[in-house]
Design a protein around this motif. Sequence first.
Motif, PDB file in Angstrom:
ATOM      1  N   THR A 131       0.788  -1.248  -0.074  1.00 14.41           N
ATOM      2  CA  THR A 131       0.031   0.038   0.090  1.00 14.41           C
ATOM      3  C   THR A 131       0.685   1.239  -0.161  1.00 14.41           C
ATOM      4  O   THR A 131       0.367   1.907  -0.608  1.00 14.41           O
ATOM      5  CB  THR A 131      -0.700  -0.010   1.368  1.00 14.41           C
ATOM      6  N   ALA A 132       1.989   1.264   0.762  1.00 12.52           N
ATOM      7  CA  ALA A 132       2.815   2.243   0.756  1.00 12.52           C
ATOM      8  C   ALA A 132       3.387   2.522  -0.703  1.00 12.52           C
ATOM      9  O   ALA A 132       3.673   3.912  -0.818  1.00 12.52           O
ATOM     10  CB  ALA A 132       4.065   2.137   1.592  1.00 12.52           C
ATOM     11  N   ARG A 133       3.458   1.577  -1.399  1.00  9.88           N
ATOM     12  CA  ARG A 133       4.159   2.034  -2.750  1.00  9.88           C
ATOM     13  C   ARG A 133       3.096   2.780  -3.569  1.00  9.88           C
ATOM     14  O   ARG A 133       3.596   3.503  -4.583  1.00  9.88           O
ATOM     15  CB  ARG A 133       4.211   0.745  -3.642  1.00  9.88           C
ATOM     16  N   THR A 134       1.804   2.913  -3.394  1.00 10.00           N
ATOM     17  CA  THR A 134       0.652   3.477  -3.996  1.00 10.00           C
ATOM     18  C   THR A 134       0.683   4.880  -3.124  1.00 10.00           C
ATOM     19  O   THR A 134       0.272   6.131  -3.801  1.00 10.00           O
ATOM     20  CB  THR A 134      -0.770   3.085  -4.202  1.00 10.00           C
ATOM     21  N   LYS A 135       0.861   4.876  -2.054  1.00 14.14           N
ATOM     22  CA  LYS A 135       0.846   6.223  -1.286  1.00 14.14           C
ATOM     23  C   LYS A 135       2.035   7.361  -1.428  1.00 14.14           C
ATOM     24  O   LYS A 135       1.871   8.375  -1.193  1.00 14.14           O
ATOM     25  CB  LYS A 135       0.384   5.845   0.237  1.00 14.14           C
ATOM     26  N   LEU A 136       3.178   6.603  -1.256  1.00 13.14           N
ATOM     27  CA  LEU A 136       4.437   7.585  -1.437  1.00 13.14           C
ATOM     28  C   LEU A 136       4.639   8.261  -2.750  1.00 13.14           C
ATOM     29  O   LEU A 136       4.293   7.714  -3.677  1.00 13.14           O
ATOM     30  CB  LEU A 136       5.599   6.443  -1.091  1.00 13.14           C
ATOM     31  N   VAL A 137       5.238   9.397  -2.366  1.00  8.46           N
ATOM     32  CA  VAL A 137       5.672  10.187  -3.650  1.00  8.46           C
ATOM     33  C   VAL A 137       6.668   9.320  -4.467  1.00  8.46           C
ATOM     34  O   VAL A 137       7.274   8.631  -3.854  1.00  8.46           O
ATOM     35  CB  VAL A 137       6.158  11.661  -3.389  1.00  8.46           C
ATOM     36  N   LYS A 138       6.484   9.252  -5.691  1.00  4.39           N
ATOM     37  CA  LYS A 138       7.164   8.400  -6.632  1.00  4.39           C
ATOM     38  C   LYS A 138       8.830   8.485  -6.468  1.00  4.39           C
ATOM     39  O   LYS A 138       9.543   7.591  -6.334  1.00  4.39           O
ATOM     40  CB  LYS A 138       6.850   8.707  -8.148  1.00  4.39           C
ATOM     41  N   ALA A 139       9.211   9.722  -6.249  1.00  2.00           N
ATOM     42  CA  ALA A 139      10.876   9.995  -6.022  1.00  2.00           C
ATOM     43  C   ALA A 139      11.461   9.211  -4.849  1.00  2.00           C
ATOM     44  O   ALA A 139      12.319   8.896  -4.752  1.00  2.00           O
ATOM     45  CB  ALA A 139      11.096  11.294  -5.833  1.00  2.00           C
ATOM     46  N   GLN A 140      10.421   8.654  -3.844  1.00  2.00           N
ATOM     47  CA  GLN A 140      11.008   8.201  -2.721  1.00  2.00           C
ATOM     48  C   GLN A 140      10.609   6.646  -2.655  1.00  2.00           C
ATOM     49  O   GLN A 140      11.096   6.045  -1.623  1.00  2.00           O
ATOM     50  CB  GLN A 140      10.287   9.016  -1.276  1.00  2.00           C
ATOM     51  N   LEU A 141       9.997   6.126  -3.694  1.00  2.00           N
ATOM     52  CA  LEU A 141      10.071   4.570  -3.787  1.00  2.00           C
ATOM     53  C   LEU A 141      11.097   3.658  -3.694  1.00  2.00           C
ATOM     54  O   LEU A 141      11.081   2.816  -2.996  1.00  2.00           O
ATOM     55  CB  LEU A 141       9.208   4.460  -5.208  1.00  2.00           C
ATOM     56  N   PRO A 142      12.396   4.201  -4.050  1.00  2.00           N
ATOM     57  CA  PRO A 142      13.693   3.309  -4.239  1.00  2.00           C
ATOM     58  C   PRO A 142      13.829   3.036  -2.418  1.00  2.00           C
ATOM     59  O   PRO A 142      14.576   1.878  -2.290  1.00  2.00           O
ATOM     60  CB  PRO A 142      14.548   4.134  -4.639  1.00  2.00           C
ATOM     61  N   PHE A 143      13.270   3.850  -1.468  1.00  2.00           N
ATOM     62  CA  PHE A 143      13.759   3.544   0.033  1.00  2.00           C
ATOM     63  C   PHE A 143      12.900   2.397   0.506  1.00  2.00           C
ATOM     64  O   PHE A 143      13.413   1.888   1.199  1.00  2.00           O
ATOM     65  CB  PHE A 143      13.314   4.812   0.675  1.00  2.00           C
ATOM     66  N   LEU A 144      11.714   2.307  -0.021  1.00  2.00           N
ATOM     67  CA  LEU A 144      10.898   1.073   0.121  1.00  2.00           C
ATOM     68  C   LEU A 144      11.727  -0.300  -0.217  1.00  2.00           C
ATOM     69  O   LEU A 144      11.795  -1.256   0.423  1.00  2.00           O
ATOM     70  CB  LEU A 144       9.527   1.088  -0.464  1.00  2.00           C
ATOM     71  N   ASP A 145      12.177  -0.245  -1.379  1.00  2.00           N
ATOM     72  CA  ASP A 145      12.960  -1.428  -1.832  1.00  2.00           C
ATOM     73  C   ASP A 145      14.257  -1.767  -1.082  1.00  2.00           C
ATOM     74  O   ASP A 145      14.666  -2.780  -0.849  1.00  2.00           O
ATOM     75  CB  ASP A 145      13.556  -1.140  -3.402  1.00  2.00           C
ATOM     76  N   ARG A 146      14.868  -0.523  -0.600  1.00  2.00           N
ATOM     77  CA  ARG A 146      16.173  -0.619   0.094  1.00  2.00           C
ATOM     78  C   ARG A 146      15.677  -1.340   1.571  1.00  2.00           C
ATOM     79  O   ARG A 146      16.491  -2.003   2.059  1.00  2.00           O
ATOM     80  CB  ARG A 146      16.727   0.773   0.176  1.00  2.00           C
ATOM     81  N   LEU A 147      14.788  -0.707   2.199  1.00  2.00           N
ATOM     82  CA  LEU A 147      14.139  -1.232   3.425  1.00  2.00           C
ATOM     83  C   LEU A 147      14.125  -2.823   3.291  1.00  2.00           C
ATOM     84  O   LEU A 147      14.422  -3.410   4.027  1.00  2.00           O
ATOM     85  CB  LEU A 147      12.982  -0.498   3.952  1.00  2.00           C
ATOM     86  N   ALA A 148      13.394  -3.159   2.035  1.00  2.52           N
ATOM     87  CA  ALA A 148      13.022  -4.602   1.986  1.00  2.52           C
ATOM     88  C   ALA A 148      14.445  -5.526   2.023  1.00  2.52           C
ATOM     89  O   ALA A 148      14.340  -6.361   2.430  1.00  2.52           O
ATOM     90  CB  ALA A 148      12.234  -4.665   0.770  1.00  2.52           C
ATOM     91  N   ALA A 149      15.236  -4.895   1.157  1.00  3.49           N
ATOM     92  CA  ALA A 149      16.587  -5.370   1.204  1.00  3.49           C
ATOM     93  C   ALA A 149      17.314  -5.656   2.543  1.00  3.49           C
ATOM     94  O   ALA A 149      17.698  -6.575   2.953  1.00  3.49           O
ATOM     95  CB  ALA A 149      17.426  -4.705   0.303  1.00  3.49           C
ATOM     96  N   HIS A 150      17.031  -4.479   3.309  1.00  5.30           N
ATOM     97  CA  HIS A 150      17.614  -4.742   4.545  1.00  5.30           C
ATOM     98  C   HIS A 150      16.937  -5.390   5.474  1.00  5.30           C
ATOM     99  O   HIS A 150      17.692  -6.116   6.330  1.00  5.30           O
ATOM    100  CB  HIS A 150      17.574  -3.056   5.264  1.00  5.30           C
ATOM    101  N   LEU A 151      15.602  -5.614   5.411  1.00  2.00           N
ATOM    102  CA  LEU A 151      15.017  -6.606   6.164  1.00  2.00           C
ATOM    103  C   LEU A 151      15.335  -8.170   5.844  1.00  2.00           C
ATOM    104  O   LEU A 151      15.334  -8.891   6.644  1.00  2.00           O
ATOM    105  CB  LEU A 151      13.466  -6.278   6.349  1.00  2.00           C
ATOM    106  N   ALA A 152      15.471  -8.185   4.603  1.00  2.00           N
ATOM    107  CA  ALA A 152      15.797  -9.439   4.193  1.00  2.00           C
ATOM    108  C   ALA A 152      17.026  -9.979   4.607  1.00  2.00           C
ATOM    109  O   ALA A 152      17.472 -11.240   4.505  1.00  2.00           O
ATOM    110  CB  ALA A 152      15.665  -9.499   2.555  1.00  2.00           C
TER     111      ALA A 152
END
Length: 153
Positions: A131-152
């Motif tokens: 859901t955050a991927r649709t809510k977040l401003v597009k320029a900040q989307l890479p941080f969600l991917d980086r968070l997922a990588a950090h958590l993995a």
Amino acid sequence: MPPVRSSGVLLYRFADGEPQVLLGHMGGPFWARKDDGAWTVPKGEHDPDEDGEAAARREFAEELGCPVPAATLHPLGEVRGRKLLAVWAAEGDLDADAITSNTFALEWPPRSGRVQEFPEIDRAAWFDVGTARTKLVKAQLPFLDRLAAHLAG
């Protein structure tokens, strides 16, 4: 001329084993009727010589009205857009309904001569990463991917 620097904290928690992130809805009349693409990582500008992590902690507190509820932050790197944005991840929890943001002044309506105060963040909420991927401003989307990588990892 060096780029304008901005730093923020992407707070996350786990609910039912899945990560959730805390985002803030941008305040002011431009964003008032927008939802998808109108949420942000709590962040703010700082001087180029200021420590980015310290600035991220300060801006989080200013935009949400409480300190980052974590001692350790993990750097998620930078993204260059109109500004150079650096974000740190922190695991923690807070009551999104209890935020109190700092404000900014804006002439509104335009050319009216009336200056009004608006909160920088008018509300906050926890979102699952999808859901955050649709809510977040597009320029900040890479941080969600980086968070997922950090958590993995």
